[in-house]
Design an enzyme around this catalytic site. Structure first.
Site, PDB file in Angstrom:
ATOM      1  N   HIS A  37      -0.391   4.326  -0.021  1.00  0.00           N
ATOM      2  CA  HIS A  37      -1.118   5.361   0.723  1.00  0.00           C
ATOM      3  C   HIS A  37      -1.183   6.722   0.044  1.00  0.00           C
ATOM      4  O   HIS A  37      -0.984   7.753   0.708  1.00  0.00           O
ATOM      5  CB  HIS A  37      -0.521   5.522   2.121  1.00  0.00           C
ATOM      6  CG  HIS A  37      -0.802   4.342   2.983  1.00  0.00           C
ATOM      7  ND1 HIS A  37      -2.064   4.020   3.354  1.00  0.00           N
ATOM      8  CD2 HIS A  37       0.013   3.400   3.500  1.00  0.00           C
ATOM      9  CE1 HIS A  37      -2.017   2.921   4.073  1.00  0.00           C
ATOM     10  NE2 HIS A  37      -0.779   2.523   4.169  1.00  0.00           N
ATOM     11  N   ASP A  77       0.852  -1.188   0.000  1.00  0.00           N
ATOM     12  CA  ASP A  77       0.000   0.000   0.000  1.00  0.00           C
ATOM     13  C   ASP A  77       0.894   1.246   0.000  1.00  0.00           C
ATOM     14  O   ASP A  77       1.699   1.428   0.915  1.00  0.00           O
ATOM     15  CB  ASP A  77      -0.881  -0.019   1.259  1.00  0.00           C
ATOM     16  CG  ASP A  77      -2.014   0.978   1.213  1.00  0.00           C
ATOM     17  OD1 ASP A  77      -1.951   1.901   0.377  1.00  0.00           O
ATOM     18  OD2 ASP A  77      -2.956   0.844   2.021  1.00  0.00           O
TER      19      ASP A  77
HETATM   20  O1  EZ4 Z   1      -5.599   3.759   6.147  1.00  0.00           O
HETATM   21  O2  EZ4 Z   1      -8.464   2.087   7.310  1.00  0.00           O
HETATM   22  O3  EZ4 Z   1      -5.474  -0.494   3.175  1.00  0.00           O
HETATM   23  N1  EZ4 Z   1      -5.725  -0.062   4.251  1.00  0.00           N
HETATM   24  C1  EZ4 Z   1      -5.541   1.169   4.660  1.00  0.00           C
HETATM   25  C2  EZ4 Z   1      -6.140   1.483   6.003  1.00  0.00           C
HETATM   26  C3  EZ4 Z   1      -6.659   2.901   6.046  1.00  0.00           C
HETATM   27  C4  EZ4 Z   1      -7.593   3.138   7.195  1.00  0.00           C
HETATM   28  C5  EZ4 Z   1      -8.343   4.447   7.003  1.00  0.00           C
HETATM   29  O4  EZ4 Z   1      -9.355   4.595   7.913  1.00  0.00           O
HETATM   30  O5  EZ4 Z   1      -4.958   1.977   3.964  1.00  0.00           O
HETATM   31  O6  EZ4 Z   1      -5.240   1.214   7.009  1.00  0.00           O
HETATM   32 CO    CO Z   2      -5.039   1.202   1.884  1.00  0.00          CO
END
Ligand code: EZ4
Ligand code: CO
Length: 414
Positions: free
Chosen positions: A223, A221
């Site tokens: 982000h 991820d």
């Molecule tokens: O940041 O659930 O893929 N999962 C994520 C999570 C999100 C949170 C946001 O509320 O990116 O950890």
């Molecule tokens: Co995520």
């Protein structure tokens, strides 16, 4: 419906739940949790939706959905769609209970033995990450998200405080229970350096493949932190390590940039945990720019709406990869599992095990076994709500961290 109650509880982290009751006393639950903005959706439901539900036919799921979506005039948005999701999910729960069937039977029946789940392996460094991967494999996980600390940065989102805390659901799980939101009146501040991250991430995946071999599906991820060209580079650099997916490479508002990313890499892409309607996906589907849909039932407008998104995705060979962090309540996770067991284009389900305190409130029937999640075979969603256990955990403000550049402290994408 004769009653509709908005329930707020905080067994380790905050949850907003809607409980609907029919005149025959059948009860249905829906999850309306929006991490860090819980009371806004509680007010939306309590002040503006509950009064509209009393006296409505609990069987009219589609009409109720349209009434709340079109009828509000102000369409879309995370608060509105979470509120609609809660009503929709609770109505499906009621209908399945009245039918005496597990909800997935009303969605077309079982298509698979279970929903392949991925867990969160993380570590501040590579040895700690390896311990976390081993602990997850011992628990039966057959797919893992991999996040690590970055040399030179103190704290990085998505990395549990210790390898063990990322696995357990009791004991010293302070950070895990709150992850990624921490209980405090204001968000924690974390630091970021994109160049350091781009240098480090491929080394992590190289080390993991060398240690654990080619079979294990690995996810990552980003982000929302990269520009299109940085995302393209990361996708390309990770190609040798055969990722199951790379998630949220760029901020979600400007989805057209995924064209640029796609031109440069064959690493599969997942997006959508902060989307809230089918419209957010339209161009991405039609141009085949993504491979997995991240929307949970809770934030996409319910089972009715996510089913529609997934059917649309299936036209383009795009699969589900439903968001399942601990801020999706057991009600929201159960809903995802009933849908996931039934739809043809299920891909994978995120599973970040709730705390024991959370499960004491919701008493979910779903089970994790040999890497698969199953929703249970009792009538409805298979969740409950223990009012006494819930009352012991009053709402406490908790926020996701914010992210600032290490270089100069400017606020960066989350
Ligand atoms: O940041 O659930 O893929 N999962 C994520 C999570 C999100 C949170 C946001 O509320 O990116 O950890
Ligand atoms: Co995520």
């Amino acid at each position: 419906m004769v009653s509709a109650e908005v329930l707020v509880t905080s067994p380790g982290r905050n949850f907003v739940t809607l409980r609907l009751r029919t005149e025959d006393g059948v009860v249905g639950f829906g999850d309306a949790t929006v991490n860090g903005r819980e009371l806004a959706v509680a007010s939306y439901l309590g002040d503006h939706v509950v009064p509209l539900l009393i006296g409505r036919d609990a069987h009219a799921i589609e009409d109720t959905w349209q009434y709340l979506y079109r009828g509000a005039y102000w369409r879309r948005g995370p608060i509105t769609m979470a509120a609609i999701a809660a009503v929709d999910t609770a109505l499906w729960d009621i209908k399945a209970k009245l039918a005496g069937l597990p909800l997935y039977q009303l969605l077309g029946g079982r298509s698979r033995r279970g929903c392949l789940a991925y867990g969160h392996a993380s570590g501040r460094d590579i040895p700690e990450l390896f311990d976390s991967i081993r602990a997850h494999l011992d628990q039966g996980y057959r797919a893992l998200r991999i996040q690590t600390g970055i040399p030179g940065l103190d704290s990085v989102y998505g990395v549990a405080a210790s390898a063990n805390s990322a696995v357990g659901n009791g004991g010293s799980t302070a950070r895990y229970d709150h992850e990624p939101a921490r209980r405090s009146p204001a968000p924690a501040e974390e630091e970021w350096d994109t160049r350091a991250y781009l240098r480090h991430a491929p080394r992590v995946f190289e080390a993991v493949r060398n240690e654990f071999g080619p079979e294990l599906p690995l996810l990552h991820d980003a982000h929302h932190r990269l520009t299109p060209i940085q995302a393209a580079r990361l996708g390309k650099d990770l190609e040798p390590y055969d990722l199951f997916w790379l998630e949220d490479v760029t901020p979600a508002e400007n989805t057209a940039v995924l064209r640029r990313v796609r031109e440069h890499t064959t690493t599969p892409l997942a997006i959508g945990e902060v989307f809230n309607t089918i419209w957010d996906y339209r161009a991405l589907f039609e141009e085949q720019l993504i491979d997995y849909v991240r929307s949970p039932v809770t934030h996409a407008g319910g089972i009715t709406a996510l089913r529609r998104i997934l059917d649309y995705a299936s036209v383009y060979q795009i699969k589900s990869g439903v968001h399942g962090p601990t801020d999706i309540s057991p009600v929201g996770l159960a809903a995802a599992l009933h849908l996931g067991i039934a739809v043809a284009n299920f891909g994978i389900q995120e599973y970040m095990k709730h705390s024991a305190a959370t499960d004491q409130v919701f008493r979910p029937a779903y089970r994790f076994s040999e890497g698969l999640l199953n929703p249970g075979d009792g009538p409805g969603l298979g969740v409950d709500y223990d009012d006494e256990a819930a009352t012991a955990h009053p709402y406490t403000p908790a926020y996701l961290p914010v992210n600032r550049l290490k270089l100069d402290g400017s606020l960066h994408d989350w």
